[in-house]
Design an enzyme around this catalytic site. Sequence first.
Site, short mmCIF file in Angstrom:
data_model
loop_
_atom_site.label_atom_id
_atom_site.label_comp_id
_atom_site.label_asym_id
_atom_site.label_seq_id
_atom_site.Cartn_x
_atom_site.Cartn_y
_atom_site.Cartn_z
N GLN A 163 0.81 -1.21 0.00
CA GLN A 163 0.00 0.00 0.00
C GLN A 163 0.84 1.26 0.00
O GLN A 163 0.31 2.37 0.01
CB GLN A 163 -0.93 -0.01 1.21
CG GLN A 163 -1.94 -1.14 1.18
CD GLN A 163 -2.77 -1.22 2.45
OE1 GLN A 163 -2.64 -0.41 3.37
NE2 GLN A 163 -3.65 -2.21 2.52
N HIS A 175 -1.14 0.35 5.63
CA HIS A 175 -1.71 1.39 6.49
C HIS A 175 -0.77 2.58 6.73
O HIS A 175 -0.47 2.95 7.86
CB HIS A 175 -2.14 0.79 7.84
CG HIS A 175 -3.17 -0.28 7.71
ND1 HIS A 175 -3.71 -0.93 8.80
CD2 HIS A 175 -3.75 -0.84 6.61
CE1 HIS A 175 -4.58 -1.83 8.39
NE2 HIS A 175 -4.63 -1.80 7.06
N GLU A 178 -15.18 3.99 8.99
CA GLU A 178 -15.75 5.03 9.84
C GLU A 178 -15.61 6.42 9.22
O GLU A 178 -14.59 6.73 8.61
CB GLU A 178 -15.03 5.06 11.19
CG GLU A 178 -15.20 3.81 12.02
CD GLU A 178 -14.47 3.89 13.36
OE1 GLU A 178 -14.56 2.91 14.13
OE2 GLU A 178 -13.81 4.92 13.63
N TYR A 212 -10.65 -10.81 9.55
CA TYR A 212 -10.59 -11.28 8.18
C TYR A 212 -10.71 -12.80 8.09
O TYR A 212 -11.16 -13.35 7.09
CB TYR A 212 -9.29 -10.82 7.51
CG TYR A 212 -9.27 -9.34 7.20
CD1 TYR A 212 -10.00 -8.82 6.13
CD2 TYR A 212 -8.53 -8.46 7.97
CE1 TYR A 212 -9.99 -7.47 5.84
CE2 TYR A 212 -8.50 -7.10 7.69
CZ TYR A 212 -9.24 -6.62 6.63
OH TYR A 212 -9.23 -5.27 6.36
N TYR A 263 -10.15 7.77 19.25
CA TYR A 263 -11.17 7.19 18.37
C TYR A 263 -11.25 5.67 18.45
O TYR A 263 -11.96 5.05 17.65
CB TYR A 263 -10.98 7.72 16.95
CG TYR A 263 -11.42 9.17 16.89
CD1 TYR A 263 -12.71 9.53 16.55
CD2 TYR A 263 -10.55 10.19 17.30
CE1 TYR A 263 -13.13 10.85 16.58
CE2 TYR A 263 -10.96 11.51 17.34
CZ TYR A 263 -12.25 11.83 16.97
OH TYR A 263 -12.68 13.14 17.03
#
Length: 358
Positions: free
Chosen positions: A80, A137, A230, A251, A240
């Site tokens: 990513q 991420h 979210e 998963y 959060y």
Amino acid sequence: MKSTLKLFSYAALLLPGVVAAASFNYQLVGKGFNVPWGLAFLDKSTLIVSERNGGIQKLNLETGNISPQPVVKDIYARGQGGLMDVAVHGDHVYLTYSKSTPQGSVTALARSKILQGSLSKWEDIFISDSASDTTRHFGSRVAFDGKDHLFLSIGDRGERSNGQNTSNHAGSILRLNLDGSVPDDNPFTDKPTVRDEIWSFGHRNPQGLFYDAESGNLWSIEHGPRGGDEVNLILEGANYGWPLTSHGKEYWGPIDVADYQEKDGIESPKKVYIPSIAPSNILLYRGERYPSLKGKLVAGALKLAHLNALTLDEGNNIVDEQRIAEELGERIRDVEISPDGYIYFSTDRGNIYRLLEG
């Protein structure tokens, strides 16, 4: 280069909370890019496009001409990672990217001066403490508050514990001065166990960030695990929840990721997506070009391939959802507002579109 797809966009009326969309057209204004992760306007006819593999392009929206720009060094373009967001403020362009370091890959912020309409050499102004040997991420988006500060989102780097570990920058939204230094009035500058740059924490992978100048609200959208994406209204110093709270599943099976969906002391999301839409960037539209979208949040969706428009009530609660551009069938990577009030979006297929209503 320009072509207009005249499609009548409807939301799926059988989905709870989803309402019918207005009529929209999609004008193709650029193509052939390598995963155009970020878009930023130098002016109403000039786009800077960041490509995940490391390329930086300048697109003239009037002629379709594409010109390469200087690139940054040490890009970790795996998984990513790669070149990510691009944003313009004043006479500088800002860029986020995954940087290769001896400790592992991290999310970094670089800046370039605009000289005669093009970019100069890039300079790193902030290298986060978010090293990991994973390729997941990184975040990351940039938003400006108009008060000489910027916000930068960073994911948990594939390590869940980072969401609550404030001794590093992973799993957080940061607030920096425009030169990458720490503002004196950040919420945790007097807390030795929290990094000074942190504005909020407990995030999994926030890939959308938008500061609304009219209200002073900072909005974020982030990836959950399997379900549990979210939309969050970001408050100074707030937690959060990730991974203590989540609406998502593992998963590997239908097992809750967290023991709680909501918990005292943790800021609850304004919206949760189940199933996941895999969100990208988000904005709040206040212009006049799209009457049906005025005052709404608009986010890109990767997995479910659409623009997600969200209606807010007076208390900033999300009360309706509308799905646009599903007909294109393309993973939407970024969504931005031009200086003249149009919405543009990029897709992983390498296309850039202008949204037209009516």
